[in-house]
Design a protein around this motif. Structure first.
Motif, PDB file in Angstrom:
ATOM      1  N   GLY A  40       9.459  -5.883  -9.910  1.00  0.00           N
ATOM      2  CA  GLY A  40       8.543  -5.419 -11.339  1.00  0.00           C
ATOM      3  C   GLY A  40       7.236  -4.201 -11.131  1.00  0.00           C
ATOM      4  O   GLY A  40       6.407  -4.160 -11.635  1.00  0.00           O
ATOM      5  N   GLN A  41       7.649  -3.468 -10.258  1.00  0.00           N
ATOM      6  CA  GLN A  41       6.536  -1.829  -9.849  1.00  0.00           C
ATOM      7  C   GLN A  41       7.573  -0.843 -10.175  1.00  0.00           C
ATOM      8  O   GLN A  41       8.849  -1.053 -10.500  1.00  0.00           O
ATOM      9  CB  GLN A  41       6.047  -2.199  -7.965  1.00  0.00           C
ATOM     10  CG  GLN A  41       5.201  -3.269  -7.713  1.00  0.00           C
ATOM     11  CD  GLN A  41       4.023  -3.880  -8.942  1.00  0.00           C
ATOM     12  OE1 GLN A  41       3.696  -2.641  -8.597  1.00  0.00           O
ATOM     13  NE2 GLN A  41       3.919  -5.075  -9.270  1.00  0.00           N
ATOM     14  N   ALA A  42       6.552   0.110 -10.656  1.00  0.00           N
ATOM     15  CA  ALA A  42       7.113   1.375 -10.215  1.00  0.00           C
ATOM     16  C   ALA A  42       8.148   1.218  -9.894  1.00  0.00           C
ATOM     17  O   ALA A  42       7.681   1.915  -8.260  1.00  0.00           O
ATOM     18  CB  ALA A  42       6.104   2.394 -10.611  1.00  0.00           C
ATOM     19  N   SER A 135       6.568 -10.126  -3.217  1.00  0.00           N
ATOM     20  CA  SER A 135       5.430  -9.427  -2.928  1.00  0.00           C
ATOM     21  C   SER A 135       5.265  -8.223  -2.249  1.00  0.00           C
ATOM     22  O   SER A 135       6.597  -7.279  -1.970  1.00  0.00           O
ATOM     23  CB  SER A 135       5.045 -10.551  -1.667  1.00  0.00           C
ATOM     24  OG  SER A 135       6.140 -10.945  -0.959  1.00  0.00           O
ATOM     25  N   SER A 136       4.321  -8.138  -2.197  1.00  0.00           N
ATOM     26  CA  SER A 136       3.503  -6.845  -1.188  1.00  0.00           C
ATOM     27  C   SER A 136       4.322  -5.939  -0.560  1.00  0.00           C
ATOM     28  O   SER A 136       5.084  -6.934   0.164  1.00  0.00           O
ATOM     29  CB  SER A 136       2.213  -6.547  -1.421  1.00  0.00           C
ATOM     30  OG  SER A 136       1.126  -7.177  -2.598  1.00  0.00           O
ATOM     31  N   SER A 166       0.133  -0.335  -0.059  1.00  0.00           N
ATOM     32  CA  SER A 166       0.703  -1.761  -0.361  1.00  0.00           C
ATOM     33  C   SER A 166       1.273  -1.161  -2.213  1.00  0.00           C
ATOM     34  O   SER A 166       1.167  -0.115  -2.411  1.00  0.00           O
ATOM     35  CB  SER A 166      -0.423  -3.025  -0.942  1.00  0.00           C
ATOM     36  OG  SER A 166       0.178  -3.842  -1.959  1.00  0.00           O
ATOM     37  N   SER A 167       2.755  -2.061  -2.065  1.00  0.00           N
ATOM     38  CA  SER A 167       3.293  -1.453  -3.540  1.00  0.00           C
ATOM     39  C   SER A 167       2.435  -1.651  -4.739  1.00  0.00           C
ATOM     40  O   SER A 167       2.656  -1.615  -5.703  1.00  0.00           O
ATOM     41  CB  SER A 167       4.562  -2.150  -3.279  1.00  0.00           C
ATOM     42  OG  SER A 167       4.018  -3.655  -3.083  1.00  0.00           O
ATOM     43  N   ASP A 168       1.121  -2.342  -4.792  1.00  0.00           N
ATOM     44  CA  ASP A 168       0.745  -2.691  -5.305  1.00  0.00           C
ATOM     45  C   ASP A 168      -0.953  -2.531  -4.945  1.00  0.00           C
ATOM     46  O   ASP A 168      -1.206  -2.678  -4.065  1.00  0.00           O
ATOM     47  CB  ASP A 168       1.218  -4.418  -6.217  1.00  0.00           C
ATOM     48  CG  ASP A 168       1.111  -5.636  -5.225  1.00  0.00           C
ATOM     49  OD1 ASP A 168       0.501  -5.536  -3.772  1.00  0.00           O
ATOM     50  OD2 ASP A 168       1.820  -6.787  -5.077  1.00  0.00           O
ATOM     51  N   ALA A 169      -1.779  -4.145  -6.043  1.00  0.00           N
ATOM     52  CA  ALA A 169      -3.090  -3.814  -5.304  1.00  0.00           C
ATOM     53  C   ALA A 169      -3.840  -4.669  -4.378  1.00  0.00           C
ATOM     54  O   ALA A 169      -4.708  -4.732  -3.740  1.00  0.00           O
ATOM     55  CB  ALA A 169      -3.849  -4.730  -6.370  1.00  0.00           C
TER      56      ALA A 169
END
Length: 186
Positions: A40-42, A135-136, A166-169
């Motif tokens: 779900g991440q870029a 998850s991250s 991190s791959s997200d926030a």
């Protein structure tokens, strides 16, 4: 001759052949790749493998990808045909992937441009592992291995800086350790 203490079969003899050659081998700046991807991440995962000749003799190379898990299309390559020093780009196609570990290889065949003979170690196989997470994931940049080149008795080398994100926030905890393969201590 090899002899084991207290063995029933005594000393064993075997032939050894040493081939001294100046034939080139194909050299890559990675012996293995381990790539992270969070669902779900870029998509930011790609890595260039630099290919060179061990002795400077130009080599024509061809790279192919093979996957052993997660289907056939997750490991695309760019720059698959070239001459040393050149690069092959390893990418990730996340379509259809689920959380887990995907494995594959990049195999590089190389031919000496002067003699037409295969490079001594051709094909060179580089294992690739993709960790797909819901998850991250910890992302290290730059992805290239730290290489320090120094002259004995010379000046200390400057630091090499790596950025951990991190791959997200989400905030991630991490620890760092070091090891030396040869020639010194940690």
């Amino acid at each position: 001759q090899v002899a084991g203490g207290g063995t029933a079969n005594g000393a064993q003899q075997f032939s050894v052949t040493l081939k001294v050659s100046n034939d080139p081998s194909i050299v890559a700046n990675f012996t293995a790749l381990s790539l992270p991807y969070q669902l779900g991440q870029a998509l930011t995962v790609s890595q260039a493998i630099t290919l060179s000749s061990s002795n400077g003799v130009p080599l024509n190379f061809t790279a192919i990808a093979a996957t052993t898990t997660c289907g056939n299309s997750w490991l695309p390559l760019g720059g698959t045909i070239g001459t040393t020093t050149g690069q092959v780009t390893v990418g990730v196609n996340p379509a259809g992937l689920t959380a887990g570990t995907c494995t594959g290889t990049v195999s590089v065949s190389a031919i000496n441009t002067i003699t037409g003979n295969a490079a001594v170690n051709s094909p060179l196989t580089i294992p690739v592992t993709l960790t797909v997470s819901a998850s991250s994931v910890l992302v290290v940049s730059p992805f290239t291995p730290a290489v320090f080149t120094a002259q004995a008795g010379g000046a200390n080398q400057g630091p090499q800086i790596f950025t951990l994100t991190s791959s997200d926030a989400n905030q991630l905890n991490f620890s760092v350790t070091s090891s030396v393969q040869s020639g010194g201590s940690n």
